[in-house]
Each structure stands twice: as structure tokens, then as C-alpha cells.
Design a protein around this motif. Structure first.
Motif, PDB file in Angstrom:
ATOM      1  N   THR A 136      16.557   4.292  26.701  1.00  0.00           N
ATOM      2  CA  THR A 136      16.825   5.582  27.326  1.00  0.00           C
ATOM      3  C   THR A 136      17.576   5.407  28.634  1.00  0.00           C
ATOM      4  OG1 THR A 136      14.930   6.687  26.281  1.00  0.00           O
ATOM      5  CG2 THR A 136      15.727   7.607  28.360  1.00  0.00           C
ATOM      6  N   ALA A 137      17.167   4.460  29.447  1.00  0.00           N
ATOM      7  CA  ALA A 137      17.833   4.236  30.738  1.00  0.00           C
ATOM      8  C   ALA A 137      19.286   3.842  30.554  1.00  0.00           C
ATOM      9  CB  ALA A 137      17.086   3.168  31.529  1.00  0.00           C
ATOM     10  N   GLN A 138      19.562   2.957  29.591  1.00  0.00           N
ATOM     11  CA  GLN A 138      20.939   2.539  29.347  1.00  0.00           C
ATOM     12  C   GLN A 138      21.790   3.703  28.835  1.00  0.00           C
ATOM     13  OE1 GLN A 138      20.005  -0.580  26.565  1.00  0.00           O
ATOM     14  NE2 GLN A 138      20.148  -2.212  28.111  1.00  0.00           N
ATOM     15  N   ALA A 139      21.214   4.484  27.915  1.00  0.00           N
ATOM     16  CA  ALA A 139      21.950   5.624  27.372  1.00  0.00           C
ATOM     17  C   ALA A 139      22.231   6.653  28.462  1.00  0.00           C
ATOM     18  CB  ALA A 139      21.160   6.256  26.228  1.00  0.00           C
ATOM     19  N   ARG A 140      21.250   6.898  29.335  1.00  0.00           N
ATOM     20  CA  ARG A 140      21.458   7.884  30.398  1.00  0.00           C
ATOM     21  C   ARG A 140      22.544   7.414  31.356  1.00  0.00           C
ATOM     22  NH1 ARG A 140      16.324   9.477  33.780  1.00  0.00           N
ATOM     23  NH2 ARG A 140      15.565   9.961  31.681  1.00  0.00           N
ATOM     24  N   ASP A 141      22.596   6.121  31.632  1.00  0.00           N
ATOM     25  CA  ASP A 141      23.657   5.597  32.500  1.00  0.00           C
ATOM     26  C   ASP A 141      25.032   5.825  31.878  1.00  0.00           C
ATOM     27  OD1 ASP A 141      21.821   4.778  34.371  1.00  0.00           O
ATOM     28  OD2 ASP A 141      21.759   2.695  33.684  1.00  0.00           O
ATOM     29  N   ARG A 142      25.143   5.594  30.576  1.00  0.00           N
ATOM     30  CA  ARG A 142      26.414   5.828  29.899  1.00  0.00           C
ATOM     31  C   ARG A 142      26.784   7.309  29.935  1.00  0.00           C
ATOM     32  NH1 ARG A 142      27.260   3.916  24.118  1.00  0.00           N
ATOM     33  NH2 ARG A 142      29.388   4.457  24.767  1.00  0.00           N
ATOM     34  N   VAL A 143      25.789   8.177  29.731  1.00  0.00           N
ATOM     35  CA  VAL A 143      26.036   9.619  29.738  1.00  0.00           C
ATOM     36  C   VAL A 143      26.471  10.078  31.126  1.00  0.00           C
ATOM     37  CG1 VAL A 143      24.925  11.867  29.511  1.00  0.00           C
ATOM     38  CG2 VAL A 143      24.530  10.105  27.782  1.00  0.00           C
ATOM     39  N   VAL A 144      25.778   9.596  32.163  1.00  0.00           N
ATOM     40  CA  VAL A 144      26.143   9.964  33.537  1.00  0.00           C
ATOM     41  C   VAL A 144      27.565   9.552  33.851  1.00  0.00           C
ATOM     42  CG1 VAL A 144      25.657   9.495  35.972  1.00  0.00           C
ATOM     43  CG2 VAL A 144      23.774   9.989  34.406  1.00  0.00           C
TER      44      VAL A 144
END
Length: 509
Positions: A410-418
Motif C-alpha cells: 500500500t505504501a509503495q502504491a500510494r507513493d506512485r499515485v502521489v
């Protein structure tokens, strides 16, 4: 003989300043309340009489007329009680007239003179601040919520007597009654749901990341137990935090629903109504007061409708206009309430009534006509407004028993989304859009960011063959920009358009 103060009338999230005027006329005692109020407001005279008497504050023994101006504006609820009482007490000259005239009063009166919290304090005080007011009086139960409005001096009071003393009344002992508080809303539970827990659904996870990056709507189709609900909840986790404006709008809607607010919640809301919810529950409504529905509660976040094909078709079709405009207007004979409703829609449905159609190793018992009827419950216009369609398959036993977790947390995906959203916000800087999903199609097709002819060739062929509508064409272009943003590309290339077209036409994991 005349005194005035201020209150706020809410129409949706829009607040209108109300001039509360009180005047003494003839010698015959009486109390008239005018200004297009509802039944709850019409009963304010009784509450004001008892609250003043039990607080040691005497109302004038003459005919008292209180006008709520503008008289043509409908006014609802009990939040005007405090302003009415203070204006009435001010007619005898015992209160500071200038203090009354520069202060906004919100609060319901109990018969014992205590102040009861009211709903909608946050949007009301935002309207007061925008109108130039600097002072407001609210019940103690609304103090924390009121202090979320910057630049406004908030006075919290537990009783009518304390408010009167604030404006210069001479009372030997205003008392210190126990304040009436709103029960605290349950805190949103911290979940340990992580995107890495999703196994065997790599294409679906990739589609979630694209949906989050551009704010795209999503349809998940698959048999029971395939993980549709699990994927939807993980999508909520990878959405970035709300900015100041969106967080205030979301908090204002919660305030209208009567929730106790103490801090500004930054995480996007996740709203999941039952599939049997009515149209009014979904879009909002009410005969006297138009309350926000699930789509307004999901503003800035995610609206998840599980078992969407089981919902009445009319309920799903009611989402068509809000999905396009990002707002919902509720029209009644006397008023119109407008709420923001810029949400991300996720629908989940089974492939057929029994759920086994197309599932390897299972036999579907549904006749073809039943399968067609079940699929048609999601109307063509609703499907056309969905950006991504994902067919989710069940996880095999080998995948379920494997020790490995998913490749993306989740943290990695959120970083990509941001990072992708920051690229989009920079590109649309100076324009009224921040997410790719919100950019008008005509601007994308004709503006300076028009995709090169070679890159959009497969998309043009799909439109020419009739397999895509013009609305679907625009949605694929928006998704192509989101895919390009995730890849760090300056503009969508042929592979980005192809990936977006694949997501739009339905992918099988």
C-alpha cells in the motif's frame, strides 16, 4: 426598542447570513416570529420564553416581534434559538447593541437555559467568515468544530445566561451548568489491510493504481470469493490524503449529518451503502430539510457499491448526473440544496445470478436469458461512465498457499499515485482541474495536450467501428494520461493508449 444580531441559514453546504431583528411595539404582551421558518423554528418562541425565565433573564412585557431577514429565504431547524433570544433580550437596552450586531449566534435552547449543540456549525461559520464576521458564539458541544474555522474568534457558552453576560448583562451569578455535549463519533478504525496481501491478482492491482492516479471509476466483475470487496478496500488505502479545501468540504458534510468533529480528517472517506439503499439514501433528500446522501458523504473519496446488479436499476441510474457534474442538486418546491459529490465510484458485481458463469470448474445453472437480464441491470449509460472494467478470477490453491506476498505494498502504491497526481497537477496548473478524470473531453481532443495521431490510432479505429462512444473515447484518453503519468512520460505514447483501451474494454485477470 429594536435590537439585532446574526445567524446563518444553510441550504446544502451554502450558508446565508440571516439578520435577526427584534422590535417592541404595543403594550399587549405577545411574541411573533416571522421570516419563513419551518415548524421547528416556529416553536422557538416557547423555548425562548422558558429558557429566559429559568436563566433569570426577563423578556419585555410588551408585544415582541422577531423578524428573520431576508424573509424570502427558507429557514430550518433550531440553530436560530440563541440569536432569537439574544435579540429579544437586547430590546430593553441591557445588552451592548454593538456587540450583538457584530456577532453570529448559533445554538438550540433547552428549557432550562442550557445550550444544545446543533448540526452544520462548520459550514455555517465558514459562511460567516466569508461574509466578514469575526466573532461567533456557539454551544460548548460545538466548540472544537467551530475552532476549525481559521480567523474567527469563537466564544463557547454552556447557557443563555453566559451569552447574555458576554454581551454586558448584569447577573449576580450566571451559573456554570453542565454543558450538553454531542456523543463523540467513533474513530475510524486503523486497519492493517495492505495491498501486498492481495495475491494472484497482479493485473487487477495494476488497474487499481491507474484508477487511483487519475480518479477513474471502476467496475469489478467476478464470482463470489474472488476478492472484489478486498480490492475495493485496498483502493481506498492507496488514495492520497485530502488537501485543505477537500478536507474542509468533507468535514462540512459530516457536520451537517450531526457528527462531532474535533479534528480535520485528511484520509479520503470510504462509503459503502447496502445494495438495497433507496434513491434518497444514495443521492440525498427529504421533504423539509434536504440531507446529504451517500454520494455527498463520499465526496473526495470512494463510493463502493457491492452487489451492484442486485440494486434497483433506477437507483444506479440516479448516479449518472452526479458522475458527470461532480455535484448533486436536490430540488423542492420551496428550496434547492446543492452538495459537492466528486467521488470515485467502484461497482462490484457477479457475472450471473448464481455467480458461476465463466468460472473454471463450476457449472452455471442460469439460463442464457437470465444471464443477459442480470448483465443489463447495469445500464449502458452507467457502463459508459465507468473508466475501467476488471474481470476478477478466483485465486488458485497453489497461489493461496504460497508464502509470497504481492509485489506492491500500500505504501509503495500510494507513493506512485502521489507522484502521478503531482505530474497531473503540474500539467493542469492554472486550470480548474487537478485529476485527469475531471478534464473535459473536448479540451483533451482539441487543446494543446492533444495526443499525437500515431498514438491514438487504435482509439480512433475503435470509435470509427462503433465499439466506443465519444464519451468512452474521452475516458480512454484520460486514462492514457494517467498511465503515462505513472510511467513518468511527458505524453501518452502508443503503449499507454493501448493499455488504457484494454482497461476500458474489460480485462481478465
Amino acid at each position: 426598542m429594536t435590537a439585532r444580531t446574526w445567524a446563518v441559514a444553510l441550504s446544502g453546504l451554502n450558508g446565508h447570513m440571516v439578520d435577526v431583528e427584534a422590535d417592541l411595539s404595543q403594550q399587549t404582551p405577545g411574541f411573533d416570529l416571522i421570516g419563513l421558518g419551518d415548524r421547528a423554528l416556529g416553536e422557538a418562541a416557547r423555548r425562548v420564553h422558558n429558557a429566559c425565565r429559568n436563566s433569570g433573564l426577563d423578556l419585555p412585557r410588551r408585544k415582541l416581534t422577531v423578524n428573520l431577514s431576508p424573509a424570502s429565504l427558507p429557514k430550518h431547524g433550531t440553530a436560530f434559538d440563541l440569536a432569537i433570544a439574544i435579540a429579544a433580550l437586547g430590546t430593553e437596552g441591557t445588552l451592548d447593541a454593538s456587540s450583538l450586531a457584530r456577532t453570529v449566534h448559533l445554538g438550540e435552547l433547552g428549557l432550562d437555559g442550557r445550550l444544545r449543540p446543533v448540526a452544520g456549525v462548520l459550514p455555517a461559520l465558514h459562511a460567516a467568515k466569508a461574509a466578514g464576521f469575526e466573532h461567533a458564539v456557539v454551544p460548548v458541544g460545538n466548540e472544537a468544530e467551530a475552532r476549525l474555522v481559521p480567523g474567527l474568534t469563537v466564544h463557547a457558552a454552556a447557557s443563555l445566561a453566559q451569552v447574555a453576560v458576554l454581551h454586558g448583562a448584569q447577573l449576580d451569578d450566571p451559573g456554570d451548568p453542565d454543558p450538553i455535549l454531542i456523543p463523540e463519533a467513533p474513530e475510524r478504525p486503523e486497519t492493517d489491510d495492505d495491498l501486498a496481501d492481495v495475491i494472484g491478482q497482479e493485473d487487477a492491482v495494476a488497474a487499481l493504481v491507474v484508477a487511483a492516479a487519475g480518479g477513474h471509476h471502476l467496475l469489478l466483475t467476478g464470482p463470489p470469493g474472488a476478492g472484489k470487496t478486498m480490492l475495493a478496500r485496498r483502493l481506498a488505502g492507496i488514495l492520497p490524503d485530502l488537501d485543505e479545501e477537500a478536507a474542509l468540504e468533507a468535514a462540512s458534510i459530516r457536520s451537517l449529518m450531526g457528527e462531532s468533529l474535533t479534528t480535520l480528517e485528511r484520509r479520503p472517506p470510504f462509503v459503502a451503502p447496502h445494495h438495497s439503499a433507496s434513491i434518497a439514501a444514495l443521492i440525498g433528500g427529504g421533504s423539509r430539510i434536504a440531507r446529504p446522501g451517500a454520494i455527498a458523504m463520499a465526496h473526495g473519496g470512494l463510493l463502493f457499491l457491492d452487489e451492484a446488479a442486485e440494486a434497483p436499476r433506477a437507483v444506479l441510474d440516479s448516479l449518472r448526473q452526479p458522475l458527470e457534474s461532480g455535484t448533486i442538486e436536490i430540488h423542492r418546491s420551496e428550496f434547492t440544496a446543492r452538495y459537492p459529490a466528486r467521488f470515485q465510484l467502484v461497482l462490484a458485481t457477479n457475472p450471473c445470478p448464481c455467480g458461476a458463469f465463466g468460472v473454471v470448474g463450476e457449472e452455471c445453472v442460469c439460463p442464457p436469458s437470465a444471464i443477459r437480464r442480470y448483465a443489463s441491470r447495469l445500464s449502458g449509460p452507467i457502463r459508459d461512465r465507468l473508466d475501467i472494467e476488471v474481470r476478477v478470477a478466483r485465486v488458485s490453491a497453489v497461489q493461496a498457499m504460497a508464502q509470497e506476498r504481492g509485489r506492491l505494498s500500500t505504501a509503495q502504491a500510494r507513493d506512485r499515485v502521489v507522484a502521478a497526481r503531482e505530474r497531473a497537477a503540474l500539467r493542469w496548473h492554472g486550470l480548474p482541474w487537478r485529476l485527469n478524470a475531471h478534464v473535459p473531453g473536448t479540451w483533451l481532443r482539441q487543446g494543446e495536450h492533444r495526443i499525437a495521431a500515431g498514438a491514438r490510432a487504435p482509439l480512433d479505429r475503435a470509435l470509427q467501428r462503433g465499439s466506443l462512444t465519444l464519451r468512452g473515447y474521452d475516458r480512454v484518453i484520460r486514462m492514457a494520461w494517467s498511465v503515462a503519468d505513472l510511467d513518468g512520460a511527458d505524453a501518452p505514447a502508443l503503449e499507454h493508449v493501448g493499455r488504457a483501451l484494454y482497461l476500458k474494454k474489460g480485462m481478465m485477470t
